[in-house]
Design a protein around this motif. Structure first.
Motif, PDB file in Angstrom:
ATOM      1  N   GLU A 146       5.829  -1.325  -3.846  1.00  0.00           N
ATOM      2  CA  GLU A 146       4.873  -1.629  -2.771  1.00  0.00           C
ATOM      3  C   GLU A 146       3.508  -1.008  -3.082  1.00  0.00           C
ATOM      4  O   GLU A 146       3.434   0.065  -3.697  1.00  0.00           O
ATOM      5  N   ASP A 147       2.443  -1.716  -2.663  1.00  0.00           N
ATOM      6  CA  ASP A 147       1.120  -1.148  -2.927  1.00  0.00           C
ATOM      7  C   ASP A 147       0.819  -0.067  -1.879  1.00  0.00           C
ATOM      8  O   ASP A 147       1.584   0.129  -0.931  1.00  0.00           O
ATOM      9  N   LYS A 148      -0.307   0.615  -2.079  1.00  0.00           N
ATOM     10  CA  LYS A 148      -0.644   1.756  -1.225  1.00  0.00           C
ATOM     11  C   LYS A 148      -0.732   1.337   0.251  1.00  0.00           C
ATOM     12  O   LYS A 148      -0.281   2.052   1.147  1.00  0.00           O
ATOM     13  N   LYS A 149      -1.306   0.139   0.463  1.00  0.00           N
ATOM     14  CA  LYS A 149      -1.480  -0.340   1.841  1.00  0.00           C
ATOM     15  C   LYS A 149      -0.121  -0.530   2.520  1.00  0.00           C
ATOM     16  O   LYS A 149       0.104  -0.111   3.660  1.00  0.00           O
ATOM     17  N   THR A 150       0.819  -1.142   1.789  1.00  0.00           N
ATOM     18  CA  THR A 150       2.161  -1.380   2.351  1.00  0.00           C
ATOM     19  C   THR A 150       2.888  -0.045   2.538  1.00  0.00           C
ATOM     20  O   THR A 150       3.591   0.154   3.539  1.00  0.00           O
ATOM     21  N   TYR A 198       1.663   2.847   3.305  1.00  0.00           N
ATOM     22  CA  TYR A 198       1.236   3.489   4.552  1.00  0.00           C
ATOM     23  C   TYR A 198       1.596   2.652   5.782  1.00  0.00           C
ATOM     24  O   TYR A 198       1.887   3.203   6.847  1.00  0.00           O
ATOM     25  N   LYS A 199       1.625   1.330   5.625  1.00  0.00           N
ATOM     26  CA  LYS A 199       2.065   0.475   6.751  1.00  0.00           C
ATOM     27  C   LYS A 199       3.509   0.854   7.116  1.00  0.00           C
ATOM     28  O   LYS A 199       3.859   0.985   8.285  1.00  0.00           O
ATOM     29  N   THR A 256       0.089  11.810   8.014  1.00  0.00           N
ATOM     30  CA  THR A 256      -0.334  10.590   8.726  1.00  0.00           C
ATOM     31  C   THR A 256      -0.289  10.816  10.240  1.00  0.00           C
ATOM     32  O   THR A 256      -1.185  10.404  10.980  1.00  0.00           O
TER      33      THR A 256
END
Ligand SMILES: NC(=O)c1ccc[n+]([C@@H]2O[C@H](COP(=O)([O-])OP(=O)(O)OC[C@H]3O[C@@H](n4cnc5c(N)ncnc54)[C@H](O)[C@@H]3O)[C@@H](O)[C@H]2O)c1
Length: 419
Positions: free
Chosen positions: A103-107, A109-110, A133
């Motif tokens: 998963e990429d960084k955005k996913t 943290y999502k 977070t």
């Protein structure tokens, strides 16, 4: 079915078999799970766990659920999720999971936010991304959190820094600091699984090769000893003078990184620090040098710096990227600089995670049983629980040890008796 964002639920059957295999090697956690199922010490407690989604973590999740917890799990690293395990946790064990390998960084943290959406009362972290977070982007949830646990050295360092600044809003148990955790997980677990990850990624022959180990803490020590055992010439780099002496007296060559770079074949960082390998080092490495990291975050190798001094980057085999420097020299980076034992192998063996996760499960129970809340800082698990885990593990290994006699107890507690 529990809510989820996983790669593919049809992988569940394979995941279940692997979870059961790991469970067979986690006798202490099994005993705790049996007791939890009867006593339900975590009944109705909302828990958000941010851990490496592996077979061993699955058995911890099953244990927490057996204890009555309402649990949500997300990944603590974008590359460590075992997709079949994530699928099985959702499909076979009805546990909410948000984790996809790669998963990429955005996913990433999502998924952490999705885990937090349950409004946790207890947090369980590996590296402190969940807690960080919570404190930065989900402050509205802080008042509902009773306490948390933290699995790894890097997370404990971050949380102690938060506590020092008066920024930590709830108490944390540093599971990493239990003797039954870091003596074994960090040393023998990381020691073996880092070798495993490097070999799976490269098929590298340790015998006769020069291995440079950055950091001689619990993890570094474990990896250095295992590498030497496989016939490597081991060089250690350190910043702590005491650790430097220890490495030297353990029989390793100790020198600054700048001196080690021209002679090393394989470089492994295990420091929890930043930019341990950087452009001035890459420039002096041998053609074909291999570099990787087994510390928590992907900041130990300055990959941005390496990219800038390279004219080409290509993937030459899974988990191996070849950087061709402007000088024409090649440097190989494993697992994108993320912890190689989890990226290219399966992480620590279940036998050792048995103790780490016994600490997590009993740590959560301890927090819930407390009559008086702990101060908002970082605490360790009471020694009694730590020793109980050690005793259970010994028994599961069929090992018995001596007990102090009454005379010995008296002698060890007295100051009057000499020769
Ligand atoms: N790969 C895994 O599965 C795994 C498992 C456990 C811990 N970890 C992580 O590994 C890292 C190390 O953990 P540990 O328990 O060994 O910590 P530790 O504190 O026992 O050891 C770290 C060592 O690195 C040294 N160090 C710091 N900066 C350095 C530098 N610039 N050059 C050389 N040495 C340096 C320190 O002096 C210390 O001796 C942490 O990030 C931890 O979270 C990874």
């Amino acid at each position: 079915m529990a809510s989820h964002d996983v790669k593919n639920l049809s992988l569940a059957a394979d995941g279940k078999k692997r979870i059961e295999w790991a469970d067979d090697h986690m006798p202490v956690l099994q005993l705790i799970r049996k007791r939890f199922a009867k006593e339900k010490p975590l009944k109705g407690v909302r828990m958000a766990a941010c851990l490496h989604v592996t077979t061993e973590t699955a058995n911890l999740a099953r244990t927490l659920k057996a204890g009555g917890a309402d649990l949500t799990l997300c990944a603590s690293n974008p590359l460590s999720t075992q997709d079949d395990v994530a699928a099985s946790l959702v499909k076979d064990y009805d546990i909410a999971v948000y984790a996809i390998n790669g998963e990429d960084k955005k996913t990433y943290y999502k998924h952490i936010h999705q885990a937090l959406d349950i409004k946790p009362q207890i947090t369980m972290d590996d590296g402190a991304d969940l807690v960080s977070t919570l404190h930065s982007e989900r402050k509205e949830l802080l008042s509902g959190v009773m306490a948390g646990t933290e699995e790894t050295t890097t997370g404990v360092v971050r949380l102690r820094a938060m506590a020092k600044d008066g920024a930590l809003a709830f108490p944390i148990i540093a599971v990493n600091d239990s003797k039954t955790k870091h003596f074994f997980d960090n040393r023998y677990g990381t020691g073996q699984s880092t070798v495993d990850g490097i070999i799976r990624a490269t098929n590298h022959l340790f015998a006769g090769s020069t291995v440079v180990v950055a950091g001689y803490g619990w993890c570094g020590r474990g990896f250095a000893v295992r590498s030497a055992g496989m016939g490597a010439h081991v060089i250690v780099t350190e910043v702590d003078p005491v650790k430097g002496i220890e490495a030297a007296m353990d029989g390793f060559r100790v020198m600054p990184m700048a001196k080690a770079v021209p002679i090393g074949d394989l470089f492994v960082t295990l420091t929890g620090d930043i930019s341990v390998l950087r452009p001035e080092h890459f420039a002096k490495m041998r053609d074909g040098a291999i570099i990787c990291n087994s510390g928590h975050f992907n900041v130990e190798i300055d990959l941005e710096g390496l990219k800038k001094m390279s004219k080409a980057v290509r993937t030459v085999r899974p988990f191996v990227e070849e950087y061709t420097l402007k000088s024409g020299k090649k440097v190989h980076v494993l697992g994108e600089g993320r912890l190689i034992n989890l990226a290219a192998a399966e992480g620590h063996p279940a036998v050792v995670m048995d103790m780490s996760f016994a600490n997590q499960a009993l740590g959560a129970e301890y927090l819930l049983k407390l009559k008086k809340p702990l101060a908002k800082t970082v605490h360790v698990i009471p020694e009694k629980i730590d020793n109980m885990i050690a005793q259970m593990k010994l028994e599961s290994m069929g090992i018995r040890i001596d007990r102090l006699t009454a005379e010995q107890k008296k002698y060890l507690a007295s100051w009057e008796m000499g020769t």
